[in-house]
Scaffold this motif. Structure first.
Motif, PDB file in Angstrom:
ATOM      1  N   LEU A  60       0.828  -1.208   0.000  1.00 19.65           N
ATOM      2  CA  LEU A  60       0.000   0.000   0.000  1.00 19.65           C
ATOM      3  C   LEU A  60       0.861   1.257   0.000  1.00 19.65           C
ATOM      4  N   ARG A  61       1.949   1.249   0.736  1.00 16.46           N
ATOM      5  CA  ARG A  61       2.854   2.413   0.753  1.00 16.46           C
ATOM      6  C   ARG A  61       3.516   2.635  -0.602  1.00 16.46           C
ATOM      7  N   VAL A  62       3.940   1.540  -1.245  1.00 17.31           N
ATOM      8  CA  VAL A  62       4.554   1.657  -2.571  1.00 17.31           C
ATOM      9  C   VAL A  62       3.540   2.181  -3.582  1.00 17.31           C
ATOM     10  N   LEU A  63       2.317   1.647  -3.548  1.00 17.48           N
ATOM     11  CA  LEU A  63       1.279   2.115  -4.475  1.00 17.48           C
ATOM     12  C   LEU A  63       0.953   3.588  -4.250  1.00 17.48           C
ATOM     13  N   TRP A  88       3.008   5.845  -2.990  1.00 15.09           N
ATOM     14  CA  TRP A  88       4.169   6.619  -3.431  1.00 15.09           C
ATOM     15  C   TRP A  88       4.170   6.773  -4.954  1.00 15.09           C
ATOM     16  N   ARG A  89       3.800   5.689  -5.651  1.00 14.48           N
ATOM     17  CA  ARG A  89       3.751   5.730  -7.122  1.00 14.48           C
ATOM     18  C   ARG A  89       2.482   6.417  -7.642  1.00 14.48           C
ATOM     19  N   ARG A  90       1.502   6.587  -6.764  1.00 13.87           N
ATOM     20  CA  ARG A  90       0.205   7.181  -7.137  1.00 13.87           C
ATOM     21  C   ARG A  90      -0.454   6.437  -8.296  1.00 13.87           C
ATOM     22  N   ALA A  91      -0.342   5.113  -8.247  1.00 10.39           N
ATOM     23  CA  ALA A  91      -0.927   4.291  -9.299  1.00 10.39           C
ATOM     24  C   ALA A  91      -1.199   2.885  -8.769  1.00 10.39           C
ATOM     25  N   VAL A  92      -2.320   2.318  -9.202  1.00 12.06           N
ATOM     26  CA  VAL A  92      -2.659   0.942  -8.866  1.00 12.06           C
ATOM     27  C   VAL A  92      -2.879   0.206 -10.188  1.00 12.06           C
ATOM     28  N   PRO A  93      -2.065  -0.805 -10.465  1.00 14.28           N
ATOM     29  CA  PRO A  93      -2.261  -1.558 -11.709  1.00 14.28           C
ATOM     30  C   PRO A  93      -3.660  -2.189 -11.735  1.00 14.28           C
ATOM     31  N   SER A 140      -8.226  -7.478  -3.243  1.00 14.67           N
ATOM     32  CA  SER A 140      -7.985  -6.743  -4.483  1.00 14.67           C
ATOM     33  C   SER A 140      -7.809  -5.257  -4.172  1.00 14.67           C
ATOM     34  N   TYR A 141      -7.066  -4.596  -5.015  1.00 11.65           N
ATOM     35  CA  TYR A 141      -6.779  -3.177  -4.820  1.00 11.65           C
ATOM     36  C   TYR A 141      -7.376  -2.394  -5.961  1.00 11.65           C
TER      37      TYR A 141
END
Length: 100
Positions: free
Chosen positions: A71-74, A76-81, A99-100
């Motif tokens: 969740l922190r990485v997503l 930081w990237r401001r994106a969810v595949p 699921s995200y």
């Protein structure tokens, strides 16, 4: 290639007159994952359940610590595949999907 080797969760609710205590212990070994769940309500004897999952069932497993990191990485990237889905263990110790 991060892998959770062991995880311990403990929850205690002070509901008078019957406090509730839940403990979940997960251990990853060469066979898969063993989940031991202990529930104690009030002064009753603790109830213990043990679940085992094979490596094949757990491919891509995302436990709580790894989920927080993801969740922190997503964030930081401001994106969810799209279609980001993982197997997980629910609060009862059963295999489910997240699921995200």
């Amino acid at each position: 290639q991060l892998e959770t080797l062991e995880q311990e969760e403990q929850e205690r609710l002070e509901l008078r007159p019957h406090p509730v205590e839940r403990r979940t212990h997960m251990v990853n070994d060469q066979h898969g994952l063993t989940v031991t769940k202990i529930l104690r309500e009030g002064e009753a004897e603790p109830q213990c359940q043990i679940f085992s999952y094979s490596r094949a069932e757990l491919r891509g497993l995302l436990l709580e610590g790894a989920s927080l990191l993801l969740l922190r990485v997503l964030a930081w990237r401001r994106a969810v595949p799209p279609g980001l889905v993982f197997p997980a263990i629910d609060t009862e110790g059963y295999l489910c999907t997240v699921s995200y």
